[in-house]
Scaffold this active site. Structure first.
Site, PDB file in Angstrom:
ATOM      1  N   LYS A 156       0.694  -1.085  -0.024  1.00  0.00           N
ATOM      2  CA  LYS A 156      -0.007  -0.071  -0.066  1.00  0.00           C
ATOM      3  C   LYS A 156       1.000   1.184  -0.062  1.00  0.00           C
ATOM      4  O   LYS A 156       0.373   2.584  -0.458  1.00  0.00           O
ATOM      5  CB  LYS A 156      -0.927   0.164   1.293  1.00  0.00           C
ATOM      6  CG  LYS A 156      -1.677  -1.336   1.398  1.00  0.00           C
ATOM      7  CD  LYS A 156      -2.910  -1.340   0.398  1.00  0.00           C
ATOM      8  CE  LYS A 156      -3.934  -2.127   0.712  1.00  0.00           C
ATOM      9  NZ  LYS A 156      -3.569  -3.816   0.909  1.00  0.00           N
TER      10      LYS A 156
HETATM   11  C1  LIG Z   1      -4.113  -4.800   0.608  1.00  0.00           C
HETATM   12  C2  LIG Z   1      -3.390  -6.093   0.416  1.00  0.00           C
HETATM   13  C3  LIG Z   1      -3.638  -7.023  -0.445  1.00  0.00           C
HETATM   14  C4  LIG Z   1      -4.799  -6.985  -1.765  1.00  0.00           C
HETATM   15  O1  LIG Z   1      -4.900  -5.985  -2.330  1.00  0.00           O
HETATM   16  P1  LIG Z   1      -5.862  -5.302  -3.142  1.00  0.00           P
HETATM   17  O2  LIG Z   1      -5.500  -3.859  -4.210  1.00  0.00           O
HETATM   18  O3  LIG Z   1      -7.083  -4.957  -1.962  1.00  0.00           O
HETATM   19  O4  LIG Z   1      -6.427  -6.542  -3.926  1.00  0.00           O
HETATM   20  C5  LIG Z   1      -2.911  -7.976  -0.599  1.00  0.00           C
HETATM   21  N1  LIG Z   1      -1.983  -8.276   0.314  1.00  0.00           N
HETATM   22  C6  LIG Z   1      -1.512  -7.236   1.140  1.00  0.00           C
HETATM   23  C7  LIG Z   1      -0.241  -7.639   2.012  1.00  0.00           C
HETATM   24  C8  LIG Z   1      -2.418  -6.225   1.239  1.00  0.00           C
HETATM   25  O5  LIG Z   1      -1.745  -5.158   2.303  1.00  0.00           O
END
Ligand SMILES: *Cc1c(COP(=O)(O)O)cnc(C)c1O
Length: 497
Positions: A110
């Site tokens: 993120k």
């Molecule tokens: C948010 C997240 C995901 C999923 O990503 P999306 O964009 O919501 O599909 C997968 N792995 C981790 C570690 C995350 O923080």
């Protein structure tokens, strides 16, 4: 020049910087680029720095910003907050590559979007001469919360509120959020799951009366419903592809498959935009944990959220309603926003929807869904440590297990990249247990044990967590969400005076 249109009404059009200020469109839809020209080629991505690739991508998708402003945003985001000079290193495993997206300030992917979003938002406000305080409302399944807090803490003209499910995030994820510093932040636990948190935030964004009597404040979102989250994620697909050429794995033009651990469908959607923009991507493998609603959908065309919700060791993917799917369906249907309205209405009233057969065939050309259970996830972590001497987190393991299943079933031998979405140290207890069979209950003890076992170091933001002071302990019922948001908006308006 792409405009951004709402997935619920193609006549609701705006420029990217306005879409970033708004977060959700005022009709409940998600702002989405109204066309995507292929513009990515070898020249654009080969032998380029992360900054250069980022600029090339952003200036195309966010072309209402000046090039100078975009470069300032990029430099403000992708600097020594990341502990690897290439920002997103690629590591070779036996049979595939890992794209490590967790070298940022909160050790989850993120960060790639949430380090730049505050910069894009501030520039957007400047462009609009907008002096409102932007109240960022954020729902988190664990990782978005801290990354958003880290990005927006003490950013002038913004105030951020994060809602997280009281039970469901990992101990480390929770500690990261409740010890957050900054004068403009609030962190609130909700008696409910991620879908409840996300619903609260969407409801608040849609509630036209919520800001009645509150001056100088507007609402936006740091969730992947914000277009400003989505577009920066296109960059690392290009960066990874270029690295595979540079290390001799492929020549430009050869298809590469990407396996993406998926929750809200934001990350994988960015990969699809990269493909539409010309990057030679083969299949996008949509990897789910036991909450396998997407895997079923991509097979059958029926999205059915009426099912048991499981808590797994990959909590950031414990999601039953994947918001960004709406964007993909909108683009794939040729911007049939009437259809999207019907589907979303069905989802809201019955918990499910079914797409037309020809639309399903269209999306199956690019996407294929797989899922793996907890046992397979643990075994994948274990085997990757044994075979590759590499420690991966449970989300990444879901991606890798799905890729392996895909390769076995289809025989597709194209080079492939698994998106590694979190540092294993965020989930030390589960990871240590998967590798050794031993359970160390205390997350921090497990962190140190994992470090000794693997001879890798704990990211500083995680090793220092235990000593940090807890600042936020509030818990609310999900029914009280809107009232609590209203109160928070009043506090923000009050602080502004
Ligand atoms: C948010 C997240 C995901 C999923 O990503 P999306 O964009 O919501 O599909 C997968 N792995 C981790 C570690 C995350 O923080």
């Amino acid at each position: 020049m792409p405009h951004y249109i709402s997935t619920r009404d193609k006549n609701n059009r705006t420029l990217s910087h306005n879409a970033i200020i708004s977060g959700l469109a005022n009709d409940g839809g998600l702002y989405t680029p109204d066309h995507i020209e292929p513009f990515i080629d070898a020249d654009l991505i080969l032998h380029k720095s992360y900054w250069e690739i980022a600029l090339a991508i952003l200036r195309n998708f966010l072309d209402d910003y000046s090039e100078e402003d975009l470069l300032a945003c990029i430099k403000g985001a992708y600097d020594n907050k990341f502990d690897d000079p290439s920002i997103v290193p690629v590591k070779k495993l036996d049979g595939c590559h890992l794209l490590e997206l967790w070298h940022g300030p909160t050790s989850a992917f993120k960060d790639l979007a949430l380090t730049i979003l505050p910069h894009l938002l501030l520039k957007a406000k400047e462009m609009e001469d907008d002096h409102d305080t932007i109240a960022i409302l954020t729902a988190t399944s664990g990782d978005t919360g801290k990354a958003a807090l880290s990005g927006f803490a003490d950013v002038k003209g913004t105030a951020i509120t994060v809602f997280y499910p009281q039970i469901g995030v990992s101990a480390v994820q929770k500690q990261q959020m409740i010890t957050t510093t900054g004068d403009n932040v609030a962190v609130i636990a909700v008696n409910g799951n991620f879908d409840d948190c996300q619903r609260m935030v969407k409801e608040a964004s849609n509630d036209k009366d919520l800001l009645n009597g509150i001056e100088g404040v507007s609402i936006s979102s740091a969730n992947s419903i914000n277009a400003g989250r989505l577009i920066p994620q296109v960059v690392y697909y290009c960066s990874a592809y270029a690295k595979l050429i540079e290390d001799g794995t492929i020549h430009y033009g050869e298809p590469v498959n990407f396996a993406v651990p998926t929750g809200n469908f934001g990350n994988i959607l960015a990969g699809w935009l990269a493909k539409k923009a010309g990057l030679p991507i083969g299949k996008l493998i949509c990897a789910s944990n036991r909450n396998n609603v997407l895997a079923d959908f991509l097979k059958t065309g029926t999205y059915n959220a009426n099912r048991e919700f499981y808590k797994t060791m990959s909590p950031s993917m414990d999601i039953l309603v994947s918001s960004n799917l709406e964007r993909m369906l909108c683009i794939a249907s040729g911007y049939d926003t009437e259809l999207i309205n019907t589907l979303m209405h069905d989802l809201n009233t019955t918990g499910q929807f079914t797409i037309p057969k020809d639309l399903l065939s269209t999306i199956q050309k690019d996407f294929i869904g797989y899922w793996c259970d907890e046992e397979t996830c643990a075994k994948t972590i274990h085997d990757t440590f044994q075979i590759d001497h590499t420690v991966i987190d449970p989300h990444t393991a879901v991606g890798l297990a799905s890729l392996q299943q895909y390769q076995k079933e289809t025989g597709d031998a194209a080079p492939s990249v698994v998106l590694s979405t979190a540092s294993p140290y965020k989930f030390s207890r589960s990871v240590y247990n998967a590798i050794t069979g031993k359970d160390i209950e205390d997350e921090y003890e497990a962190m140190h044990a994992l470090s000794s076992l693997s001879n890798t170091s704990i990211p500083v933001n995680l090793s220092s967590l235990q000593e940090k002071e807890v600042r936020f302990t509030e818990v609310i019922n999900k029914e009280d969400g809107i009232a609590r948001i209203k109160k928070r908006l009043e506090e923000i308006a009050h602080e502004k005076d």
